[in-house]
Design a protein around this motif. Structure first.
Motif, PDB file in Angstrom:
ATOM      1  N   UNK A 152       0.852  -1.177   0.000  1.00  0.00           N
ATOM      2  CA  UNK A 152       0.000   0.000   0.000  1.00  0.00           C
ATOM      3  C   UNK A 152       0.890   1.229   0.000  1.00  0.00           C
ATOM      4  N   UNK A 153       0.325   2.388  -0.325  1.00  0.00           N
ATOM      5  CA  UNK A 153       1.072   3.643  -0.372  1.00  0.00           C
ATOM      6  C   UNK A 153       0.424   4.671   0.542  1.00  0.00           C
ATOM      7  N   UNK A 154       1.241   5.595   1.055  1.00  0.00           N
ATOM      8  CA  UNK A 154       0.679   6.745   1.749  1.00  0.00           C
ATOM      9  C   UNK A 154       0.819   7.979   0.860  1.00  0.00           C
ATOM     10  N   UNK A 155       0.332   9.112   1.349  1.00  0.00           N
ATOM     11  CA  UNK A 155       0.306  10.334   0.545  1.00  0.00           C
ATOM     12  C   UNK A 155       1.697  10.875   0.243  1.00  0.00           C
ATOM     13  N   UNK A 202      -2.639  -8.930   3.723  1.00  0.00           N
ATOM     14  CA  UNK A 202      -3.078  -7.679   3.135  1.00  0.00           C
ATOM     15  C   UNK A 202      -2.744  -6.478   4.006  1.00  0.00           C
ATOM     16  N   UNK A 203      -2.520  -5.328   3.361  1.00  0.00           N
ATOM     17  CA  UNK A 203      -2.117  -4.124   4.087  1.00  0.00           C
ATOM     18  C   UNK A 203      -2.646  -2.901   3.337  1.00  0.00           C
ATOM     19  N   UNK A 204      -3.081  -1.896   4.072  1.00  0.00           N
ATOM     20  CA  UNK A 204      -3.471  -0.640   3.425  1.00  0.00           C
ATOM     21  C   UNK A 204      -3.462   0.513   4.416  1.00  0.00           C
ATOM     22  N   UNK A 205      -3.364   1.727   3.870  1.00  0.00           N
ATOM     23  CA  UNK A 205      -3.419   2.968   4.629  1.00  0.00           C
ATOM     24  C   UNK A 205      -4.802   3.576   4.432  1.00  0.00           C
ATOM     25  N   UNK A 206      -5.400   4.079   5.508  1.00  0.00           N
ATOM     26  CA  UNK A 206      -6.735   4.663   5.446  1.00  0.00           C
ATOM     27  C   UNK A 206      -6.717   5.946   4.614  1.00  0.00           C
ATOM     28  N   UNK A 207      -7.872   6.341   4.050  1.00  0.00           N
ATOM     29  CA  UNK A 207      -7.910   7.564   3.241  1.00  0.00           C
ATOM     30  C   UNK A 207      -7.451   8.813   3.984  1.00  0.00           C
ATOM     31  N   UNK A 259     -12.953   2.038   0.632  1.00  0.00           N
ATOM     32  CA  UNK A 259     -13.739   3.027  -0.100  1.00  0.00           C
ATOM     33  C   UNK A 259     -13.456   4.428   0.428  1.00  0.00           C
ATOM     34  N   UNK A 260     -14.074   5.444  -0.183  1.00  0.00           N
ATOM     35  CA  UNK A 260     -13.768   6.822   0.177  1.00  0.00           C
ATOM     36  C   UNK A 260     -14.248   7.187   1.580  1.00  0.00           C
ATOM     37  N   UNK A 261     -15.157   6.367   2.147  1.00  0.00           N
ATOM     38  CA  UNK A 261     -15.637   6.599   3.512  1.00  0.00           C
ATOM     39  C   UNK A 261     -14.771   5.902   4.551  1.00  0.00           C
ATOM     40  N   UNK A 262     -13.760   5.166   4.104  1.00  0.00           N
ATOM     41  CA  UNK A 262     -12.864   4.490   5.029  1.00  0.00           C
ATOM     42  C   UNK A 262     -13.282   3.080   5.378  1.00  0.00           C
ATOM     43  N   UNK A 263     -14.337   2.537   4.752  1.00  0.00           N
ATOM     44  CA  UNK A 263     -14.743   1.158   5.003  1.00  0.00           C
ATOM     45  C   UNK A 263     -13.801   0.193   4.297  1.00  0.00           C
ATOM     46  N   UNK A 264     -13.485  -0.904   4.974  1.00  0.00           N
ATOM     47  CA  UNK A 264     -12.615  -1.922   4.400  1.00  0.00           C
ATOM     48  C   UNK A 264     -13.446  -2.968   3.670  1.00  0.00           C
ATOM     49  N   UNK A 265     -12.899  -3.503   2.572  1.00  0.00           N
ATOM     50  CA  UNK A 265     -13.507  -4.583   1.804  1.00  0.00           C
ATOM     51  C   UNK A 265     -12.506  -5.737   1.839  1.00  0.00           C
TER      52      UNK A 265
END
Length: 344
Positions: A152-155, A202-207, A259-265
């Motif tokens: 995943x990437x950050x800003x 799996x890994x990700x950064x929140x919006x 998603x753009x609301x910060x919900x994880x899928x």
């Protein structure tokens, strides 16, 4: 032309960058089986359809990523290929042979393809326009990385990757299960390592850039099968470790998107047991989870093994899913996170 670079840096924990509490395997395990009755099915995802099928003696699909050309890129790990699906033309083709058993994929805001290589333990980046590939990370503290699984990437353009042995056999014998951050200046920092992590996936950064989510997916009895959340500081360090949702004793999540609301899928669950301690308590499909850990929706998929998902389409309302031999799509009520949106 590939430029090989090896990055060395100090372990972040040694410099006091981490202050994380270890989660005991003996802690209460709640799972999700008792929560399905409260879910409003179809509130977030609907209209599941099969986009295409991949043929072969052994197929295991992973890593879907929507590209700047409108096509969906995904990996077939056993055949060591990156495939490319054109939704408008309904055409499937091979993008890359000999992908070094690529797993997770991700496009950055400039439309370059990040690839997690399982066979080499490298994170690479390819410019689609020129075909040039560079290595972003392949070593830490003088040791090769274990197979790189997801990214995943950050800003700030920093890449966060999970790394763990394939088939339980370590390549280097050190830092076996770990999470790293590869910075734009070429340095690599180890953020987590055993026993802080059990089997990172799996890994990700929140919006909003304030949270890093990590899936733990160990199939052994009593081992970690949950989504963790960490506070993510501006300098890329982690704190305040907690469990967002626990899938134990069922199969944990594999890959995920947001998603753009910060919900994880989160892609999780099984149709049939596979010779591990994992039960069928986790339904096979995409689990939509709020930033607070509420289970919002479940879109069940028809075949094993569901592995990953990504948002695509011009309006980022199409969720692409890899499961079994198929690439599937569904319609999302909420658009995906637009941080990685390139010209489509």
């Amino acid at each position: 032309m590939m430029q090989r670079r090896r990055f060395l840096t100090t372990f972040a924990a040694a410099s006091g960058a981490l202050a994380l509490g270890h989660l005991s395997a003996c802690a209460p395990r709640h799972g999700v089986a008792g929560r399905y009755a409260e879910v409003e099915i179809g509130s977030h995802l609907s209209g599941l359809r099969r986009e295409t099928t991949v043929d072969g003696d052994e197929v295991f699909l992973e890593g879907p990523a929507a590209g700047p050309d409108g096509r969906v890129y995904f990996t077939d790990i056993p055949s060591s290929r990156i495939l490319r699906w054109d939704p408008s033309g309904q055409h499937l083709e091979v993008f890359r042979e000999n992908s070094h058993m690529a797993n997770g994929l991700l496009f950055d805001p400039d439309g370059r393809l990040l690839v997690c290589e399982g066979a080499t333990g490298r994170l690479t980046r390819t410019d689609l326009a020129t075909g040039e590939t560079e290595i972003l990370a392949d070593a830490f503290d003088g040791h090769d990385l274990e197979p790189v699984n997801d990214v995943t990437l950050d800003a700030q353009g920093r890449a966060y990757v999970t790394s763990r042995p394939s088939g339980g056999v370590p390549r280097s014998g050190v830092y076996v299960n770990a999470v790293y951050r590869a910075d734009p200046d070429g340095s690599v920092h180890q953020l987590l390592a055993e026993p802080q992590v059990d089997m990172p996936n799996g890994i990700l950064v929140s919006p909003d850039q304030r949270t890093l989510y990590l899936i733990e997916a160990h199939s052994g009895a009593g081992r970690a099968r949950h989504v963790k959340a960490f506070d993510l500081a501006g300098e890329g360090t982690l704190s305040n470790e907690r469990i967002l949702i626990d899938f134990y004793p069922g199969r944990s999540g594999d890959g995920m998107c947001v998603d753009e609301a910060g919900n994880l899928y989160v892609a999780a669950g099984l149709h049939e047991r596979r010779g591990t301690s994992e039960t069928l308590d986790t339904r096979p499909g995409i689990h939509v989870i709020s930033p607070g850990g509420a289970l919002l929706d479940v879109l069940e998929t028809p075949e094993d093994t569901i592995t990953n998902c990504t948002f695509g389409g011009a309006d980022l309302r199409t969720l692409y899913i890899t499961a079994g031999r198929g690439l599937y799509s569904a319609v999302s009520a909420i658009p995906g996170d637009s941080r990685y949106l390139t010209d489509r």
